[in-house]
Scaffold this motif. Structure first.
Motif, PDB file in Angstrom:
ATOM      1  N   THR A  22       0.819  -1.219   0.000  1.00 35.16           N
ATOM      2  CA  THR A  22       0.000   0.000   0.000  1.00 35.16           C
ATOM      3  C   THR A  22       0.848   1.262   0.000  1.00 35.16           C
ATOM      4  OG1 THR A  22      -1.763  -1.171   1.178  1.00 35.16           O
ATOM      5  CG2 THR A  22      -1.824   1.240   1.207  1.00 35.16           C
ATOM      6  N   LYS A  23       1.877   1.295   0.812  1.00 36.79           N
ATOM      7  CA  LYS A  23       2.721   2.487   0.908  1.00 36.79           C
ATOM      8  C   LYS A  23       3.410   2.788  -0.415  1.00 36.79           C
ATOM      9  CE  LYS A  23       6.559   2.151   3.233  1.00 36.79           C
ATOM     10  NZ  LYS A  23       7.546   2.084   4.350  1.00 36.79           N
ATOM     11  N   HIS A  26       0.941   4.097  -2.986  1.00 33.90           N
ATOM     12  CA  HIS A  26       0.677   5.527  -2.747  1.00 33.90           C
ATOM     13  C   HIS A  26       1.783   6.378  -3.366  1.00 33.90           C
ATOM     14  CE1 HIS A  26       0.674   9.330  -0.434  1.00 33.90           C
ATOM     15  NE2 HIS A  26      -0.637   9.175  -0.461  1.00 33.90           N
ATOM     16  N   THR A  27       3.012   5.887  -3.294  1.00 31.36           N
ATOM     17  CA  THR A  27       4.128   6.625  -3.884  1.00 31.36           C
ATOM     18  C   THR A  27       3.964   6.741  -5.389  1.00 31.36           C
ATOM     19  OG1 THR A  27       5.617   5.850  -2.145  1.00 31.36           O
ATOM     20  CG2 THR A  27       6.627   6.706  -4.143  1.00 31.36           C
ATOM     21  N   SER A 157      10.201   5.170  -0.415  1.00 28.66           N
ATOM     22  CA  SER A 157       9.657   3.807  -0.280  1.00 28.66           C
ATOM     23  C   SER A 157      10.053   2.913  -1.441  1.00 28.66           C
ATOM     24  CB  SER A 157       8.131   3.856  -0.163  1.00 28.66           C
ATOM     25  OG  SER A 157       7.542   4.319  -1.364  1.00 28.66           O
TER      26      SER A 157
END
Length: 312
Positions: A22-23, A26-27, A157
Motif C-alpha cells: 500500500t505504501k 501511494h508513492t 519507499s
C-alpha cells in the motif's frame, strides 16, 4: 482529451499495479504525480505507461484504435526522454526525485512496450530485456549522486530500505537447480576470469530468488538482480555467449513466477523459450530446468495473492 484519459488511467489504475504494498502504491499514485506537476518529462512518462497499460487490458480493441494508443505511448516516451536529457547533466536536490522516478518509469516502458507493440520490430526477447537492463541500471547511476536526497524524499519507499525481514531458505529442488547451474559453468567455461564472473552472476540470481521468497508482497523485487550484475556479464549477453544466455534463462523463470501483473505476464516464458530455440543442442540439457518450469504456473514467494502453483 486522450491525454486526460491517460492521466485518469494512470491515477486510478496503472499506478496501483506497480506494487502490492500500500505504501509503495501511494508513492506511485500520489507522490510521483505530485512531482510530475513540476516536471513535465515525468508527466510524459506516466502518460506513456498508462497508454501501454490500456493496450494490455483491452486486447480486443480494433487495430485502428490500438494504433492510437501505441502512437500516444511512443510520443510521450520520446518527449519524456527529450525533455529530461538536459536535466541529467545537472542532478540537484530539487530535480533528483523527478529523475529517479523517470528512470523507473522509462525502464518499465522498455520492459513492456516492445512486447506490446504490434510492429514487432524488436530484435528478440534477449535484446529487448538487455535494453531494459541498461535503463534500469540508470536508476543506480542517479542514486550514485543523490542517494541521501532520495532516501529523505517523497520516493524513499521505492528503495525498500525499511525492509529487513529474516531471509527464508529456498526449497531443496530450487537449490539443486542453481547448484547444477554452477556445475555447468565450471564444466563448460574454461577461462578462469569469465568462469568467476559467471559464478558471481549465478549468486546474484540465487539472491534474487531468496529476496523474492522473503518479501513476496513486492513483486518488482525480481528486477533487483539487474542492478547487481556486472558490465562484463552484459557484454557477454550481447555477444550471445551461451553460458550468459543459460543464466538469463534461469532468471526468466523468476520473471515467469510473477505472472499475474500486466507488466510481467508471459515475459519470463517468452524469454526462456526464445533462449531454448536459439542455443545449440550442446546447451539444451542445461536448459531443461527453465524449460520445464515455464510450462506451468510457479510461485517462488510466500503469499502473493495469486493463483501461482508449484511453490519452491
Amino acid at each position: 482529451m486522450l491525454d486526460l484519459e491517460l492521466m485518469h488511467q494512470y491515477a486510478t489504475a496503472t499506478s496501483l499495479t506497480m506494487s502490492d504494498i500500500t505504501k509503495v502504491q501511494h508513492t506511485w499514485q500520489v507522490a510521483l504525480t505530485e512531482i510530475a506537476l513540476s516536471h513535465e518529462f515525468l508527466m510524459h512518462a506516466e502518460l506513456a505507461l498508462a497508454a501501454v497499460h490500456i493496450l494490455h487490458t483491452n486486447s480486443s480493441m480494433s487495430s485502428t484504435k490500438r494504433r492510437v494508443y501505441e502512437d500516444a505511448a511512443a510520443k510521450h516516451k520520446n518527449l519524456a526522454l527529450q525533455e529530461a536529457l538536459p536535466v541529467f547533466n545537472d542532478i540537484t536536490q530539487d530535480n533528483c526525485h523527478a529523475l529517479f522516478g523517470l528512470a523507473g518509469l522509462v525502464a518499465m516502458l522498455a520492459f513492456v512496450f516492445p512486447h506490446q507493440s504490434s510492429d514487432r520490430s524488436f530484435n528478440g526477447p534477449v535484446d529487448d530485456i538487455r535494453e531494459f537492463f541498461g535503463l534500469l541500471r540508470g536508476v543506480s547511476t542517479i542514486l550514485d549522486t543523490s542517494l541521501e536526497w532520495v532516501l529523505h524524499g517523497p520516493l524513499a519507499s521505492h528503495l525498500g530500505h525499511d525492509w529487513h525481514p529474516a531471509p527464508i531458505s529456498l526449497r531443496s529442488d530450487l537449490k539443486k537447480a542453481l547448484n547444477q547451474l554452477v556445475e555447468t559453468n565450471n564444466d563448460k567455461v574454461t577461462d578462469s576470469k569469465t568462469r568467476g564472473m559467471y559464478n558471481a552472476t549465478i549468486e546474484h540470481v540465487r539472491k534474487a530468488f531468496e529476496d523474492y521468497k522473503t518479501i513476496s508482497s513486492e513483486r518488482s523485487l525480481v528486477f533487483g538482480w539487474v542492478i547487481g550484475v556486472s558490465e562484463d556479464y552484459l557484454l557477454n549477453l550481447k555477444s550471445k555467449s551461451p553460458m550468459a544466455w543459460v543464466i538469463l534463462a534461469y532468471y526468466g523463470v523468476l520473471l515467469h513466477s510473477v505472472n499475474g501483473k500486466w507488466w510481467s505476464e508471459g515475459r519470463g516464458k517468452l524469454l526462456v523459450e526464445y533462449i531454448c530455440e536459439e542455443l545449440s543442442e550442446e546447451w539444451q540439457s542445461s536448459l531443461q530446468w527453465p524449460k520445464e518450469m515455464v510450462k506451468k504456473p510457479v510461485n517462488f514467494g510466500g503469499n502473493t495473492g495469486g493463483a501461482h502453483e508449484a511453490e519452491l
